[in-house]
Write an enzyme that holds these catalytic residues in place. Structure first.
Site, short mmCIF file in Angstrom:
data_model
loop_
_atom_site.label_atom_id
_atom_site.label_comp_id
_atom_site.label_asym_id
_atom_site.label_seq_id
_atom_site.Cartn_x
_atom_site.Cartn_y
_atom_site.Cartn_z
N ILE A 10 0.87 -1.18 0.00
CA ILE A 10 0.00 0.00 0.00
C ILE A 10 0.90 1.23 0.00
CG2 ILE A 10 -1.84 1.23 1.18
CD1 ILE A 10 -2.64 -1.37 2.53
N TRP A 12 2.71 3.22 -3.51
CA TRP A 12 3.67 3.01 -4.60
C TRP A 12 4.43 4.32 -4.86
CZ3 TRP A 12 2.02 2.51 -10.42
CH2 TRP A 12 3.11 2.10 -11.19
N GLY A 13 5.09 4.79 -3.79
CA GLY A 13 5.87 6.02 -3.89
C GLY A 13 7.35 5.73 -3.92
N LYS A 106 7.28 6.44 10.72
CA LYS A 106 7.72 6.82 12.07
C LYS A 106 6.72 7.72 12.78
CE LYS A 106 9.91 9.93 9.18
NZ LYS A 106 10.38 9.66 7.79
N VAL A 133 13.19 4.43 11.29
CA VAL A 133 14.23 5.22 11.95
C VAL A 133 15.56 5.01 11.24
CG1 VAL A 133 15.44 5.70 14.11
CG2 VAL A 133 13.04 4.99 14.17
N GLY A 135 16.51 5.25 8.12
CA GLY A 135 16.57 4.76 6.74
C GLY A 135 17.28 3.44 6.59
N ILE A 137 20.16 2.50 7.72
CA ILE A 137 21.01 2.07 8.84
C ILE A 137 20.23 1.08 9.70
CG2 ILE A 137 22.36 2.83 10.83
CD1 ILE A 137 22.37 5.64 9.61
N LYS A 206 11.50 9.81 15.64
CA LYS A 206 12.48 8.73 15.61
C LYS A 206 13.09 8.49 17.00
CE LYS A 206 13.55 9.87 10.81
NZ LYS A 206 14.48 10.57 9.90
N GLY A 303 16.04 8.03 1.38
CA GLY A 303 16.30 7.71 -0.01
C GLY A 303 15.61 6.44 -0.44
#
Length: 443
Positions: A10, A12-13, A106, A133, A135, A137, A206, A303
């Protein structure tokens, strides 16, 4: 044993495209790790017409999330639409219908995570949220599993790439805030409305999640003190550099003898600390555990592919458990709910740290002694002073660094100083974290 894990997406960005691309490009490696295929069988989005970097078979597309929620063959629902509603309702319905959930949301977890995790436990399903939180990592997995042998007492770092990019451009290239923000927006690092990033709200979301996982509490967003970088003046960035500091938007969580600090604000850190060298849109987090000591995690905090990678990592974890018939092998926040405790949070007024002040004062004898007198009367000791002869908007800047002081004493002092007839405008206050200096220093 099932031969495939069926996934409904849900949203599609950008992050959804990153998830799809990662699943496709690394399908062989993922199957080798899981033992079964990971098949995206349905993709829902209100906008199916805009071009995307990753295509989807038109037969899989729908504008209705309900088509995914009502499909009994779908094992995992991935929610990547963001916001509080309808994302919360979609997740709750997915759990009710016996589906596992993965989300990167988040804000939703900071506001409703406790409710969502309770619902997952009630329904016997799991929720993955690594991508929420930092991305790409693997911060949450490191806290929840890799550091599970430790009693964690400190977590602080840079958790918002947009703010870090802006502060980097201000520090390295002398750009004023508005110009650095406009550049971040042109490069896609900042939204048209950058409030969540520059006002510290995204970082607070976060920190609320990561600190709960670190200290064994529920998520308590309302206890996080928040200041953003919108009012940062280039002059303060330059003065900080003269004192040997860099300015960063830090998320800070500390557990000192059962009393927790939770705060987000612009912070001066020593130039020699490794966090000071974290540039651009990168994130970095320092953690201290009583057994492992100091560690730091660094990488892209946002990203398409970094965040998509974190979503797929959650899918892999869920698939491994599903193939073995396991649910809730690891509690969502790392601690068993019956052992969770609500540690008291230290009020911001009681926080003790060092401070940076910039006073705008008239250029006449005795100014410094008047300001110093007010500070001394409130138990605030001066560590260093810079007094510039040049005028800035009709006043001379006086910059001071203090020794450790109590926040409420500082606030009381500045209120009194700003009422003096020698002061031309409100004093600028920034906090200093020298305690980071003995954590992870660069060689």
């Amino acid at each position: 044993m099932m031969d495939s894990i069926r996934i409904g997406l849900i949203g599609w960005g950008t992050v959804g495209c990153g998830m799809l691309q990662t699943l496709r490009e690394n399908a062989k490696e993922i199957q080798a790790r899981v033992g079964v295929r990971m098949d995206v069988v349905r993709v829902a989005d209100l906008d199916l017409d805009s071009p995307r970097p990753v295509s989807v078979d038109p037969h899989l597309l729908t504008r209705s999330a309900q088509d995914i929620l009502d499909d009994p063959s779908i094992h995992i629902v991935v929610e990547l639409i963001g916001g509080l509603e309808p994302a919360r309702s979609f997740i709750m319905k997915a759990l009710e219908k016996g589906k596992h959930v993965v989300t990167a949301n988040k804000a939703l977890l900071a506001h409703h995570g406790n409710e969502i995790f309770a619902q997952a436990a009630k329904c016997g399903r799991s929720v993955g949220f690594e991508a929420s939180v930092a991305g790409g990592i693997p911060l949450l997995k490191a806290i929840r599993e890799g550091l599970s042998a430790n009693r964690l007492d400190t977590l602080f770092g840079i958790l918002n790439g947009t703010a870090n990019y802006i502060l980097t451009r201000m520090t390295e290239d002398g750009l004023p805030f508005a110009q650095a923000l406009a550049e971040a927006q042109r490069h896609g690092y900042a939204e048209a409305d950058p409030s969540l990033d520059v006002d510290g709200i995204d970082t607070a979301h976060k920190l609320a999640i990561a600190s709960a996982m670190s200290f064994g509490t529920s998520i308590r967003l309302d206890k996080v003190y928040v200041e953003g970088i919108r009012d940062i003046d280039l002059l303060d960035v330059q003065f900080a550099s003269e004192f040997g500091y860099r300015l960063k938007l830090l998320a800070i969580a500390r557990n000192t003898n059962g009393l927790v600090e939770l705060r987000v604000h612009p912070t001066l850190i020593p130039e020699r600390h490794v966090l000071a060298s974290v540039r651009g849109a990168y994130n970095a987090v320092h953690i201290h555990g009583n057994a492992v000591g100091n560690i730091m995690l660094y990488g892209l905090g946002a990203g398409m592919l970094p965040t998509g990678s974190a979503v797929v990592a959650d899918l892999v974890d869920l698939a491994r458990d599903m193939t073995l018939g396991i649910v809730h092998r690891v509690p969502p926040l790392g601690f068993l709910p019956e052992y969770s405790s609500e540690m008291p949070v230290k009020p911001m007024d009681d926080v003790v740290t060092r401070y940076y002040f910039r006073f705008s004062a008239v250029d006449r004898p005795g100014v410094l002694s008047k300001i110093s007198g007010v500070l001394g009367a409130n138990q605030i000791s001066i560590a260093a002073v810079i007094q510039k002869g040049r005028e800035v908007e009709g006043a001379v800047p006086i910059v001071m660094l203090t020794h450790e002081a109590v926040e409420k004493d500082v606030r009381r002092s500045l209120e009194a100083i700003d009422r003096l007839d020698i002061v031309r405008g409100p004093t600028k206050l920034l906090r200093i974290e020298d305690r980071t200096d003995n954590a992870v220093a660069s060689a």
